[in-house]
Design a protein around this motif. Structure first.
Motif, mmCIF file in Angstrom:
data_model
loop_
_atom_site.group_PDB
_atom_site.id
_atom_site.type_symbol
_atom_site.label_atom_id
_atom_site.label_comp_id
_atom_site.label_asym_id
_atom_site.label_seq_id
_atom_site.Cartn_x
_atom_site.Cartn_y
_atom_site.Cartn_z
ATOM 1 N N SER A 43 0.843 -1.207 0.000
ATOM 2 C CA SER A 43 0.000 0.000 0.000
ATOM 3 C C SER A 43 0.876 1.255 0.000
ATOM 4 C CB SER A 43 -0.979 -0.001 1.170
ATOM 5 O OG SER A 43 -0.318 0.063 2.393
ATOM 6 N N LEU A 49 0.129 5.569 -6.192
ATOM 7 C CA LEU A 49 -0.706 4.377 -6.397
ATOM 8 C C LEU A 49 -0.802 3.971 -7.866
ATOM 9 C CD1 LEU A 49 -3.771 4.762 -3.995
ATOM 10 C CD2 LEU A 49 -2.170 2.845 -4.081
ATOM 11 N N GLY A 53 0.788 0.724 -9.271
ATOM 12 C CA GLY A 53 -0.220 -0.216 -9.766
ATOM 13 C C GLY A 53 0.161 -0.773 -11.134
ATOM 14 N N GLN A 62 -1.065 -7.548 -4.963
ATOM 15 C CA GLN A 62 -2.249 -6.683 -5.098
ATOM 16 C C GLN A 62 -1.916 -5.276 -4.613
ATOM 17 O OE1 GLN A 62 -4.623 -9.896 -2.889
ATOM 18 N NE2 GLN A 62 -6.198 -8.721 -3.939
ATOM 19 N N LEU A 63 -2.688 -4.322 -5.129
ATOM 20 C CA LEU A 63 -2.476 -2.927 -4.752
ATOM 21 C C LEU A 63 -3.491 -2.544 -3.671
ATOM 22 C CD1 LEU A 63 -0.778 -0.401 -5.569
ATOM 23 C CD2 LEU A 63 -2.695 0.250 -7.050
ATOM 24 N N ALA A 64 -2.998 -1.953 -2.588
ATOM 25 C CA ALA A 64 -3.876 -1.563 -1.476
ATOM 26 C C ALA A 64 -3.770 -0.066 -1.226
ATOM 27 C CB ALA A 64 -3.496 -2.330 -0.217
ATOM 28 N N ALA A 65 -4.845 0.498 -0.674
ATOM 29 C CA ALA A 65 -4.836 1.914 -0.287
ATOM 30 C C ALA A 65 -4.863 2.008 1.235
ATOM 31 C CB ALA A 65 -6.042 2.636 -0.882
ATOM 32 N N LEU A 85 -9.851 4.998 -6.526
ATOM 33 C CA LEU A 85 -8.830 4.013 -6.164
ATOM 34 C C LEU A 85 -8.931 2.785 -7.069
ATOM 35 C CD1 LEU A 85 -9.053 4.308 -2.278
ATOM 36 C CD2 LEU A 85 -7.250 5.172 -3.766
ATOM 37 N N VAL A 90 -6.533 -0.413 -7.364
ATOM 38 C CA VAL A 90 -6.618 -0.830 -5.959
ATOM 39 C C VAL A 90 -7.728 -1.868 -5.770
ATOM 40 C CG1 VAL A 90 -7.273 -0.035 -3.644
ATOM 41 C CG2 VAL A 90 -5.687 1.318 -5.032
ATOM 42 N N SER A 91 -7.404 -2.947 -5.056
ATOM 43 C CA SER A 91 -8.428 -3.958 -4.755
ATOM 44 C C SER A 91 -8.536 -4.238 -3.257
ATOM 45 C CB SER A 91 -8.118 -5.262 -5.494
ATOM 46 O OG SER A 91 -6.813 -5.704 -5.180
ATOM 47 N N VAL A 93 -8.258 -2.306 0.736
ATOM 48 C CA VAL A 93 -8.118 -1.050 1.496
ATOM 49 C C VAL A 93 -7.944 -1.370 2.977
ATOM 50 C CG1 VAL A 93 -9.409 0.431 -0.099
ATOM 51 C CG2 VAL A 93 -10.641 -0.786 1.706
#
Ligand code: PGA
Length: 256
Positions: A43, A49, A53, A62-65, A85, A90-91, A93
Motif C-alpha cells: 500500500s 498508487l 499499480g 495486489q495494490l492496497a490503499a 482508487l 486498488v483492490s 483497502v
C-alpha cells in the motif's frame, strides 16, 4: 500453523519518494515468484498508487490503499473515493489503522461507515484493531479488540465477510521494535476469532476470516509468529520498505 492461506501486506505509510517507490515495487515484482500459497499486497502513498499499480499489474502482488473516503463523489476537498482508487488498480483497502484512529482521530462509527462503503465497492477490507499500552497493562486487550471488531463489522453480511481480514496490531508494538510474543499474539488472535465466530457471524464464517498480526514484524520474528494457529499473516510497516526484509517475511509466512 494456521490452515488459512497466509495474507501479507506492506504498509508503506507516508514514506518513500517517486523514485524509491518505483525501485521498491520493481524489486518486489522481479523477486517474488508467482504463487498460490500466499496472498500479498503493498500500500503505497496516494500519489504513487497509479504508477506502482502499473508496475505490479501482472504480478501476484495486489495494490492496497491506506485510506479512502466513504462518500462516492462531491465536495470533499482532499479526499479520494473508492471508485478513483479502483481506477488506479486498488483492490484492497485498510480501515481503522491505529494511526488513523489515534493520530488522525477516526472513531469506530466512521470506520464502520467506511468499511461498509468499501465492501459495497467490492474492495477487500483489512480492519485494523489493537490496544494501547495502558489498556494492555489494565488487561483490556481482548475487550478493546472485540469492541473495535464489533463496531467495525456492524452490518456486514456473511457473504461480505469473505472480503474481510482483521489485522491485530497492538498500538505499543507499531514502529517501536517491540513485538508481541508469539503466545500473546496467539491469545489475542484466539479471542478475536472466538468473538468473530460467536459474536459477529456464524462459526464457519468466522473460522475462515484471516487475522493478520502487525507491529514490528521483522524477518527474525516472523517464523515464530506465523507458527501460531490463529496468526494468518502479517501487516508490515517499517520492514516493508526494504525489499530484502519484506521478501524474507513473505517467505517465512509460507515456509514455516
Ligand atoms: P510496523 O508497522 O511494522 O512499522 O510496526 C505496522 C503497521 O503500522 O501496520
Amino acid at each position: 500453523m494456521s490452515t488459512r492461506k497466509p495474507f501479507v501486506g506492506g504498509n508503506w505509510k507516508m514514506n518513500l519518494n517517486a523514485a524509491a517507490a518505483t525501485a521498491l515495487a520493481q524489486s518486489l515484482v522481479d523477486r517474488i515468484p508467482a504463487t498460490d500459497k500466499l496472498d500479498l499486497f503493498i500500500s503505497p502513498p496516494f500519489p504513487y498508487l497509479a504508477h506502482v499499480g502499473k508496475i505490479i499489474a501482472d504480478s501476484p502482488i495486489q495494490l492496497a490503499a491506506q485510506d479512502f473516503c466513504r462518500q462516492a463523489d462531491g465536495a470533499f476537498t482532499g479526499e479520494v473515493s473508492l471508485a478513483m482508487l479502483a481506477d488506479c488498480g486498488v483492490s484492497v483497502v485498510l480501515a481503522g489503522h491505529s494511526e488513523r484512529r489515534h493520530v488522525i482521530g477516526e472513531a469506530d462509527t466512521l470506520i464502520n461507515e467506511k468499511l461498509l462503503a468499501a465492501l459495497e465497492a467490492n474492495m477487500h477490507v483489512v480492519l485494523c484493531v489493537g490496544e494501547k499500552l495502558q489498556q494492555r497493562q489494565l488487561q483490556q486487550t481482548d475487550a478493546i479488540n472485540c469492541s473495535q471488531v464489533g463496531y467495525g463489522l456492524a452490518g456486514v453480511t456473511a457473504k461480505q465477510m469473505e472480503r474481510v481480514t482483521v489485522a491485530y496490531e497492538p498500538v505499543w508494538a507499531i514502529g517501536t521494535g517491540k513485538t508481541s510474543t508469539p503466545q500473546d499474539a496467539q491469545e489475542a488472535h484466539e479471542a478475536i476469532r472466538a468473538f468473530l465466530c460467536f459474536g459477529v457471524c456464524d462459526e464457519p464464517v468466522g473460522r475462515d476470516v484471516r487475522i493478520m498480526y502487525g507491529g514490528s514484524v521483522k524477518p527474525d520474528n516472523a517464523a515464530d509468529l506465523i507458527a501460531q494457529g490463529d496468526v494468518d499473516g502479517f501487516l508490515v510497516g517499517g520492514a516493508s520498505l526494504e525489499a530484502d526484509d519484506f521478501i524474507a517475511i513473505t517467505e517465512a509466512a509460507v515456509t514455516s
